[in-house]
Design a protein around this motif. Structure first.
Motif, PDB file in Angstrom:
ATOM      1  N   ALA A 102      23.398 -13.567  16.302  1.00  0.00           N
ATOM      2  CA  ALA A 102      23.821 -13.800  14.921  1.00  0.00           C
ATOM      3  C   ALA A 102      24.378 -15.207  14.762  1.00  0.00           C
ATOM      4  O   ALA A 102      24.041 -15.925  13.801  1.00  0.00           O
ATOM      5  N   ARG A 103      25.229 -15.629  15.696  1.00  0.00           N
ATOM      6  CA  ARG A 103      25.811 -16.972  15.600  1.00  0.00           C
ATOM      7  C   ARG A 103      24.727 -18.040  15.704  1.00  0.00           C
ATOM      8  O   ARG A 103      24.763 -19.023  14.973  1.00  0.00           O
ATOM      9  N   LEU A 104      23.765 -17.833  16.572  1.00  0.00           N
ATOM     10  CA  LEU A 104      22.675 -18.795  16.709  1.00  0.00           C
ATOM     11  C   LEU A 104      21.868 -18.887  15.418  1.00  0.00           C
ATOM     12  O   LEU A 104      21.531 -19.991  14.963  1.00  0.00           O
ATOM     13  N   ILE A 105      21.603 -17.755  14.798  1.00  0.00           N
ATOM     14  CA  ILE A 105      20.865 -17.748  13.527  1.00  0.00           C
ATOM     15  C   ILE A 105      21.673 -18.458  12.445  1.00  0.00           C
ATOM     16  O   ILE A 105      21.146 -19.286  11.698  1.00  0.00           O
ATOM     17  N   PHE A 106      22.974 -18.163  12.355  1.00  0.00           N
ATOM     18  CA  PHE A 106      23.824 -18.844  11.370  1.00  0.00           C
ATOM     19  C   PHE A 106      23.894 -20.348  11.638  1.00  0.00           C
ATOM     20  O   PHE A 106      23.947 -21.148  10.703  1.00  0.00           O
ATOM     21  N   TRP A 107      23.902 -20.739  12.911  1.00  0.00           N
ATOM     22  CA  TRP A 107      23.918 -22.160  13.260  1.00  0.00           C
ATOM     23  C   TRP A 107      22.626 -22.837  12.795  1.00  0.00           C
ATOM     24  O   TRP A 107      22.664 -23.924  12.221  1.00  0.00           O
ATOM     25  N   LEU A 116      28.553 -22.913   6.256  1.00  0.00           N
ATOM     26  CA  LEU A 116      29.481 -23.031   7.376  1.00  0.00           C
ATOM     27  C   LEU A 116      30.355 -21.788   7.499  1.00  0.00           C
ATOM     28  O   LEU A 116      30.702 -21.387   8.611  1.00  0.00           O
ATOM     29  N   MET A 117      30.691 -21.164   6.377  1.00  0.00           N
ATOM     30  CA  MET A 117      31.607 -20.013   6.413  1.00  0.00           C
ATOM     31  C   MET A 117      31.069 -18.862   7.275  1.00  0.00           C
ATOM     32  O   MET A 117      31.785 -18.369   8.147  1.00  0.00           O
ATOM     33  N   PRO A 118      29.819 -18.410   7.083  1.00  0.00           N
ATOM     34  CA  PRO A 118      29.341 -17.335   7.958  1.00  0.00           C
ATOM     35  C   PRO A 118      29.226 -17.767   9.418  1.00  0.00           C
ATOM     36  O   PRO A 118      29.453 -16.967  10.323  1.00  0.00           O
ATOM     37  N   ILE A 148      20.575 -21.871  10.423  1.00  0.00           N
ATOM     38  CA  ILE A 148      20.581 -21.915   8.957  1.00  0.00           C
ATOM     39  C   ILE A 148      21.497 -23.029   8.460  1.00  0.00           C
ATOM     40  O   ILE A 148      21.129 -23.813   7.570  1.00  0.00           O
ATOM     41  N   TYR A 149      22.682 -23.124   9.036  1.00  0.00           N
ATOM     42  CA  TYR A 149      23.662 -24.135   8.625  1.00  0.00           C
ATOM     43  C   TYR A 149      23.112 -25.544   8.826  1.00  0.00           C
ATOM     44  O   TYR A 149      23.146 -26.374   7.911  1.00  0.00           O
ATOM     45  N   THR A 150      22.580 -25.843  10.003  1.00  0.00           N
ATOM     46  CA  THR A 150      22.101 -27.196  10.266  1.00  0.00           C
ATOM     47  C   THR A 150      20.861 -27.533   9.445  1.00  0.00           C
ATOM     48  O   THR A 150      20.727 -28.660   8.960  1.00  0.00           O
ATOM     49  N   LYS A 151      19.965 -26.592   9.276  1.00  0.00           N
ATOM     50  CA  LYS A 151      18.766 -26.856   8.471  1.00  0.00           C
ATOM     51  C   LYS A 151      19.136 -27.104   7.007  1.00  0.00           C
ATOM     52  O   LYS A 151      18.584 -27.996   6.362  1.00  0.00           O
TER      53      LYS A 151
END
Length: 186
Positions: free
Chosen positions: A83-88, A45-47, A90-93
């Motif tokens: 970048a935000r979409l990729i982090f999202w 969640l942090m990134p 990763i976070y949800t998966k």
């Protein structure tokens, strides 16, 4: 004064940027400190929160007069949206992989397609602004980028804030009695 080369404007812009980064850091740390809620305390969640804050700031900056015609900001916004979409993702998966509460995962599964389409649409608006030269498209992309970030943070804080549940294997005892194993735990 903020949009000119005036020294006071440059200093004010620098201080506002530094304070915004400090606020963003504090926001990330406060959310992550809630260890009882897996959606908040997950390391991924942090990134996401940090990239979301930067994306929101760029989105608002693209809407400001004097900055909305800066194509360098458009490129930065498109990169931060990706970048935000990729982090999202990763976070949800990883929340699913780490067995977050089912209700949390269901909330994210329901909005997953909306988040994906919103990010891709904002990037498409930036591309259209670049091709056509119409600033309205870049401003709409900036507003959409900020709105998506605010929406996702609101979902994380309100609807996805489920606990794993607590287990008490023995009855609490006050005084000198003995604790016993609960019937449902046998």
């Amino acid at each position: 004064i903020l949009y000119t080369d005036h020294p006071i404007g440059k200093a004010a812009s620098l201080f506002m940027g530094l304070f915004a980064l400090v606020f963003l850091y504090c926001q990330v740390r406060m959310i992550n400190a809630a260890k009882g809620i897996p959606a908040w305390s997950h390391a991924d969640l942090m990134p996401f929160i940090f990239s979301s804050g930067l994306t929101e700031a760029l989105g608002i900056a693209v809407c400001l007069p004097g900055l909305n015609s800066e194509k360098g900001l458009w490129i930065a916004l498109a990169i931060m949206l990706l970048a935000r979409l990729i982090f999202w993702i990763i976070y949800t998966k990883n929340l699913n992989r780490d067995r977050a509460p089912e209700a949390t995962c269901e909330v994210f599964d329901r909005i997953y397609l909306k988040v994906l389409i919103g990010h891709l649409f904002a990037i498409a608006l930036l591309i259209e602004a670049w091709v056509s030269g119409l600033l309205i498209f870049s401003m709409l992309a900036g507003l959409l980028a900020a709105a998506i970030g605010w929406y996702l943070k609101a979902v994380i804080i309100t609807r996805a804030a489920q606990t794993r549940g607590f287990s008490i294997p023995r009855t609490p005892v006050r005084g000198q009695g003995k604790s016993r194993v609960l019937e449902s735990q046998r």
